[in-house]
Design a protein around this motif. Sequence first.
Motif, mmCIF file in Angstrom:
data_model
loop_
_atom_site.group_PDB
_atom_site.id
_atom_site.type_symbol
_atom_site.label_atom_id
_atom_site.label_comp_id
_atom_site.label_asym_id
_atom_site.label_seq_id
_atom_site.Cartn_x
_atom_site.Cartn_y
_atom_site.Cartn_z
ATOM 1 N N ALA A 114 13.829 52.502 105.363
ATOM 2 C CA ALA A 114 14.588 52.955 105.096
ATOM 3 C C ALA A 114 14.399 53.559 103.527
ATOM 4 C CB ALA A 114 16.523 52.657 104.639
ATOM 5 N N GLU A 131 21.349 47.754 99.057
ATOM 6 C CA GLU A 131 22.008 47.192 99.869
ATOM 7 C C GLU A 131 23.394 47.819 99.983
ATOM 8 O OE1 GLU A 131 25.549 44.354 101.877
ATOM 9 O OE2 GLU A 131 23.648 43.082 100.811
ATOM 10 N N LYS A 139 26.647 49.909 104.302
ATOM 11 C CA LYS A 139 26.994 49.465 105.392
ATOM 12 C C LYS A 139 26.397 48.620 105.572
ATOM 13 C CE LYS A 139 27.578 54.577 107.500
ATOM 14 N NZ LYS A 139 26.842 55.521 107.890
ATOM 15 N N ASP A 158 23.165 48.176 105.719
ATOM 16 C CA ASP A 158 21.680 48.923 105.926
ATOM 17 C C ASP A 158 21.147 48.501 104.047
ATOM 18 O OD1 ASP A 158 21.767 48.732 108.054
ATOM 19 O OD2 ASP A 158 23.312 51.487 107.530
ATOM 20 N N TRP A 191 17.595 49.378 101.616
ATOM 21 C CA TRP A 191 17.160 50.833 101.087
ATOM 22 C C TRP A 191 16.276 50.719 100.712
ATOM 23 C CZ3 TRP A 191 18.199 55.685 103.012
ATOM 24 C CH2 TRP A 191 19.500 56.360 103.503
#
Length: 291
Positions: free
Chosen positions: A145, A279, A282, A284, A286
Motif C-alpha cells: 500500500a 501502521e 486498521k 494495515d 503502508w
Amino acid sequence: MITTEASPVLVATEADDITADMVITELNRLDVPVVRFNPADIGTDLSVSARFGTCPAPVAGHVRTPSRTASLAHVRAVYWRRPTWPTFPGLGHDDAQFAAAQVRYGLGGALYALDGPVWVNHPLRVAAADYKPAQLALAQRLGLAVPPTIVTNDPHDAREFVSIHDRVIYKTLRWTPYQRDGVPVTGWADPVTAAEIDESLRVAPHLFQAVVDKVADLRVLIVGRQVFAVRITSGLLDWRKDYSALSYSVVDLPAPVERALLAYLDHYGLRSGSFDLSEDQKGDLWWLLSL
C-alpha cells in the motif's frame, strides 16, 4: 604489515562508524581477516593496484592500508558502508575535481569490477535503488500500500494535490548536506499547506505525500533472507525528531508484506536493506521509504 591472502572481507566506511565497528568485531571473533579503509584516505594511507588481462583472474592486484594488504583476487566479501570520497581541499578547483573523478572511477571502478565477492551492497545497485519515485512504483507493483503521492515542480498541480487531501507532508527526494546561515539543517517529513506553495517550486521537483493516519511506525531491516522488524510508537509525525519519545517492540511482519520486501531487494539485486512502514488505525501497513 599484515598481508591478507586468505579470503579477506573489505570494509569500506568512514572513519567513525559504530555499525561498521560492531561488524568488524564480530568478524574478528570468527577469525575472518578484515581490511578496513575509506576512499577519502587515498594517498599515503590507502593505495590500490589493479591488473587486468595479465593474469588468470579477471582482476588482480591489491588494496593496501598502513597496516594491511588485501589481494583483490581473493576477496570474499565487500561491506560497503557509507564510505566517503576525497575532496582534495589542498588543490585548485579544477585539479581537485579531476583528482576526485580519478579516485571514484579508478579505485571505485577496480572494486566494482570484482564479481566474485558477496557485496553488501554493491554501490551500483544501491545507486539504481536510490530514486524515491522508482521505489514508490515498485512498491505498488509488489502489492504494498502506497500513500497518494505527487512529485512535481508545477505549483498548480502541487496546490491541487494538497487541497484534495486532508493532511499532506513534504519530503526531500534525496538527503544532501545543507546549511542555512552556516547552521546544518536536515529535511524532516513536514506538514505543508496549499498557501505555502509559491512559484519558487518551479526550481526543482518536490515530493508531496498524503499523511497516513497512523498509530505506529515500523523500521524493517533485512539481511540475506532474515527479516527483523521493530514497531516504533511515538505520536510524532516524523519519529526521527525525538528519539527520547520512542518506545519499541519487536514484531513479525504479515507474510505478504515480508514477501514483497524480499522481492524488492531481489529486484535491485541487494542483499540487505532497510524499510520504513506505517501502521494505520486498521492495522494495515503502508510503504513509506527504502533506505
